[in-house]
Write a protein that holds these residues in place. Structure first.
Motif, mmCIF file in Angstrom:
data_model
loop_
_atom_site.group_PDB
_atom_site.id
_atom_site.type_symbol
_atom_site.label_atom_id
_atom_site.label_comp_id
_atom_site.label_asym_id
_atom_site.label_seq_id
_atom_site.Cartn_x
_atom_site.Cartn_y
_atom_site.Cartn_z
ATOM 1 N N GLU A 6 -9.812 3.333 -39.272
ATOM 2 C CA GLU A 6 -9.191 2.154 -38.648
ATOM 3 C C GLU A 6 -9.806 1.727 -37.317
ATOM 4 O O GLU A 6 -9.357 0.764 -36.697
ATOM 5 C CB GLU A 6 -7.704 2.443 -38.401
ATOM 6 C CG GLU A 6 -7.452 3.433 -37.258
ATOM 7 C CD GLU A 6 -5.969 3.762 -37.013
ATOM 8 O OE1 GLU A 6 -5.118 3.395 -37.825
ATOM 9 O OE2 GLU A 6 -5.706 4.409 -35.982
ATOM 10 N N ARG A 12 -8.398 -2.907 -30.124
ATOM 11 C CA ARG A 12 -8.758 -1.754 -29.299
ATOM 12 C C ARG A 12 -9.742 -2.219 -28.224
ATOM 13 O O ARG A 12 -10.705 -2.938 -28.512
ATOM 14 C CB ARG A 12 -9.370 -0.631 -30.142
ATOM 15 C CG ARG A 12 -8.401 -0.109 -31.208
ATOM 16 C CD ARG A 12 -9.015 1.013 -32.047
ATOM 17 N NE ARG A 12 -9.294 2.195 -31.257
ATOM 18 C CZ ARG A 12 -10.498 2.729 -31.111
ATOM 19 N NH1 ARG A 12 -11.546 2.185 -31.695
ATOM 20 N NH2 ARG A 12 -10.650 3.809 -30.364
ATOM 21 N N ASP A 75 -10.442 -6.740 -43.274
ATOM 22 C CA ASP A 75 -9.025 -6.760 -42.883
ATOM 23 C C ASP A 75 -8.690 -8.021 -42.096
ATOM 24 O O ASP A 75 -9.070 -8.142 -40.924
ATOM 25 C CB ASP A 75 -8.758 -5.494 -42.035
ATOM 26 C CG ASP A 75 -7.297 -5.341 -41.617
ATOM 27 O OD1 ASP A 75 -6.467 -6.214 -41.931
ATOM 28 O OD2 ASP A 75 -6.998 -4.310 -40.980
ATOM 29 N N ASN A 99 -8.234 -6.504 -47.466
ATOM 30 C CA ASN A 99 -6.999 -6.126 -46.755
ATOM 31 C C ASN A 99 -6.503 -7.359 -46.018
ATOM 32 O O ASN A 99 -6.971 -7.595 -44.908
ATOM 33 C CB ASN A 99 -7.326 -4.969 -45.781
ATOM 34 C CG ASN A 99 -6.099 -4.407 -45.094
ATOM 35 O OD1 ASN A 99 -4.984 -4.795 -45.394
ATOM 36 N ND2 ASN A 99 -6.322 -3.507 -44.141
ATOM 37 N N ASP A 163 0.799 -1.593 -50.078
ATOM 38 C CA ASP A 163 1.157 -1.175 -48.707
ATOM 39 C C ASP A 163 2.615 -1.552 -48.479
ATOM 40 O O ASP A 163 2.952 -2.730 -48.409
ATOM 41 C CB ASP A 163 0.239 -1.887 -47.705
ATOM 42 C CG ASP A 163 0.491 -1.420 -46.267
ATOM 43 O OD1 ASP A 163 1.635 -1.009 -45.965
ATOM 44 O OD2 ASP A 163 -0.452 -1.481 -45.459
ATOM 45 N N SER A 200 0.202 4.308 -37.728
ATOM 46 C CA SER A 200 0.564 4.243 -36.312
ATOM 47 C C SER A 200 1.818 3.406 -36.053
ATOM 48 O O SER A 200 2.498 3.624 -35.052
ATOM 49 C CB SER A 200 -0.621 3.744 -35.486
ATOM 50 O OG SER A 200 -1.060 2.509 -35.968
ATOM 51 N N ARG A 209 3.095 10.042 -29.982
ATOM 52 C CA ARG A 209 3.017 9.309 -31.250
ATOM 53 C C ARG A 209 2.264 10.064 -32.339
ATOM 54 O O ARG A 209 2.585 9.973 -33.526
ATOM 55 C CB ARG A 209 2.355 7.947 -31.008
ATOM 56 C CG ARG A 209 3.215 7.056 -30.142
ATOM 57 C CD ARG A 209 2.582 5.704 -29.955
ATOM 58 N NE ARG A 209 2.400 5.012 -31.229
ATOM 59 C CZ ARG A 209 1.806 3.845 -31.344
ATOM 60 N NH1 ARG A 209 1.320 3.250 -30.284
ATOM 61 N NH2 ARG A 209 1.675 3.273 -32.521
ATOM 62 N N ILE A 229 -4.673 4.376 -43.891
ATOM 63 C CA ILE A 229 -5.514 3.752 -42.884
ATOM 64 C C ILE A 229 -5.233 4.534 -41.600
ATOM 65 O O ILE A 229 -4.099 4.513 -41.107
ATOM 66 C CB ILE A 229 -5.136 2.267 -42.708
ATOM 67 C CG1 ILE A 229 -5.216 1.558 -44.061
ATOM 68 C CG2 ILE A 229 -6.034 1.595 -41.678
ATOM 69 C CD1 ILE A 229 -4.542 0.205 -44.083
HETATM 70 N N1 THG Z 1 -1.664 -1.916 -43.129
HETATM 71 C C1 THG Z 1 -2.802 -2.545 -43.523
HETATM 72 N N2 THG Z 1 -3.777 -2.867 -42.654
HETATM 73 C C2 THG Z 1 -3.615 -2.579 -41.339
HETATM 74 C C3 THG Z 1 -2.455 -1.938 -40.873
HETATM 75 C C4 THG Z 1 -1.473 -1.599 -41.809
HETATM 76 N N3 THG Z 1 -4.610 -2.903 -40.472
HETATM 77 C C5 THG Z 1 -4.404 -2.785 -39.047
HETATM 78 C C6 THG Z 1 -3.506 -1.613 -38.721
HETATM 79 N N4 THG Z 1 -2.336 -1.622 -39.540
HETATM 80 C C7 THG Z 1 -4.225 -0.304 -38.909
HETATM 81 N N5 THG Z 1 -5.295 -0.190 -37.969
HETATM 82 C C8 THG Z 1 -5.090 0.228 -36.650
HETATM 83 C C9 THG Z 1 -6.154 0.060 -35.785
HETATM 84 C C10 THG Z 1 -6.051 0.432 -34.467
HETATM 85 C C11 THG Z 1 -4.892 0.989 -34.008
HETATM 86 C C12 THG Z 1 -3.818 1.174 -34.865
HETATM 87 C C13 THG Z 1 -3.932 0.793 -36.210
HETATM 88 C C14 THG Z 1 -4.818 1.342 -32.574
HETATM 89 N N6 THG Z 1 -4.432 2.518 -32.166
HETATM 90 C C15 THG Z 1 -4.365 2.750 -30.750
HETATM 91 C C16 THG Z 1 -5.720 3.160 -30.215
HETATM 92 O O1 THG Z 1 -6.511 3.703 -30.984
HETATM 93 O O2 THG Z 1 -5.951 2.930 -29.054
HETATM 94 C C17 THG Z 1 -3.393 3.819 -30.408
HETATM 95 C C18 THG Z 1 -2.492 4.218 -31.514
HETATM 96 C C19 THG Z 1 -1.794 5.467 -31.137
HETATM 97 O O3 THG Z 1 -1.006 5.445 -30.181
HETATM 98 O O4 THG Z 1 -2.067 6.513 -31.752
HETATM 99 O O5 THG Z 1 -5.138 0.530 -31.749
HETATM 100 O O6 THG Z 1 -0.415 -1.010 -41.484
HETATM 101 N N7 THG Z 1 -2.940 -2.821 -44.826
#
Ligand code: THG
Length: 267
Positions: A6, A12, A75, A99, A163, A200, A209, A229
């Motif tokens: 992801e 991000r 996506d 996606n 999903d 997440s 988390r 994902i």
């Molecule tokens: N279903 C489907 N597609 C999706 C999602 C879903 N695409 C986007 C998202 N949800 C999944 N992708 C992400 C990408 C980045 C982050 C979260 C989900 C993200 N995480 C933070 C970071 O890395 O800084 C912190 C997350 C945390 O606190 O752990 O930005 O549900 N089909």
């Protein structure tokens, strides 16, 4: 079972900066590190780039496939951005994942031709023109209709990834359980159809988390979830993934668990 990495998501900070500076090396490193960590697909999401999402999507696809063989998961809620990404990605002989499609009438009609044209796997989000589901019953009603329509429109059940739309347990204490119940139903009723989710969202608004994300991954797998994902460079998450898969009997001779161990993919 399948892992979609992801990390290439413009929400991000590191990715936002790389896109702005057209820093292809930074994007390429993110793709390669996820592939090396065991991602089967690399998700590409630049949904925050409202002004130039299509062009950015094409740039990201090109830049990743210059160095990385991993299949891509394009996506976006916008059919135009999906089309742009798929167009850039089709120049090689790799599977593609879209996606996503939903049961919303307009979106279904716009995305279905792309699924057909690119013979792609497709993530089908359980939402319709009434909005986001809350209960298991909402999800089951949309799943029956969406799976029925996709199959009637010629999509193979094995190319569909449902999903269920994970929502934060901080906004509704039963939101985890409602997803698990829906996943159990879909697994029973449509054994060939896959189930995928992002992890997440479940923990949004709560401390520590990662703990919740990891536990939910395991709970969802026990309910029938077979794709995620997630951040494949989270070694603890990956250890729990390989371990849970083996313990539930999805890993003959524990071959995947052993191979990932030998490759040093988890602690
Ligand atoms: N279903 C489907 N597609 C999706 C999602 C879903 N695409 C986007 C998202 N949800 C999944 N992708 C992400 C990408 C980045 C982050 C979260 C989900 C993200 N995480 C933070 C970071 O890395 O800084 C912190 C997350 C945390 O606190 O752990 O930005 O549900 N089909």
């Amino acid at each position: 079972m399948l892992i979609v990495g992801e990390l290439i998501n413009s929400s991000r900070e590191a990715v936002r900066r790389a896109i702005e500076g057209r820093d292809s090396a930074a994007i390429q490193r993110l793709a390669l590190s996820q592939a090396a960590a065991g991602a089967d697909y690399i998700d590409i999401n630049c949904g925050t780039r409202i002004e130039d999402e299509e062009e950015t999507m094409q740039w990201l696809v090109q830049c990743i496939q210059e160095v990385c063989d991993a299949p891509l998961c394009i996506d976006s809620p916008a059919p135009g951005a999906l089309a742009a990404g798929l167009e850039a990605a089709q120049r090689r002989d790799k599977p593609l994942m879209i996606n996503s499609i939903t049961a919303e009438q307009m979106r279904y009609a716009a995305v279905l031709p792309l699924v057909r044209k690119y013979k792609a796997k497709v993530i089908a989000l359980l939402m319709d023109d009434r909005g986001m589901p809350e209960t298991a019953a909402d999800r089951i009603r949309i799943a029956d209709r969406l799976i029925g329509d996709l199959i009637a429109d010629g999509i193979a059940p094995g190319d569909i990834y449902i999903d269920p739309l994970v929502k934060p347990i901080s906004t509704g204490s039963s939101f985890g359980r409602e997803v698990l119940e829906a996943v159990r139903y879909i697994s029973e009723r449509y054994p060939e159809v896959h189930k995928i989710c992002g992890l997440s969202n479940i923990s949004f608004g709560l401390p520590n988390r990662k703990i919740l994300n990891r536990i939910f991954m395991i709970q969802a797998m026990a309910a029938g979830m077979d794709a995620y994902i997630l951040d494949p460079t989270d070694r603890a998450m990956m250890g729990l993934f390989y371990g849970s898969r083996a313990l539930l009997g999805y890993d003959p001779y524990c071959a995947g668990y052993l191979k990932a161990h030998r490759s040093g993919l988890y602690d």
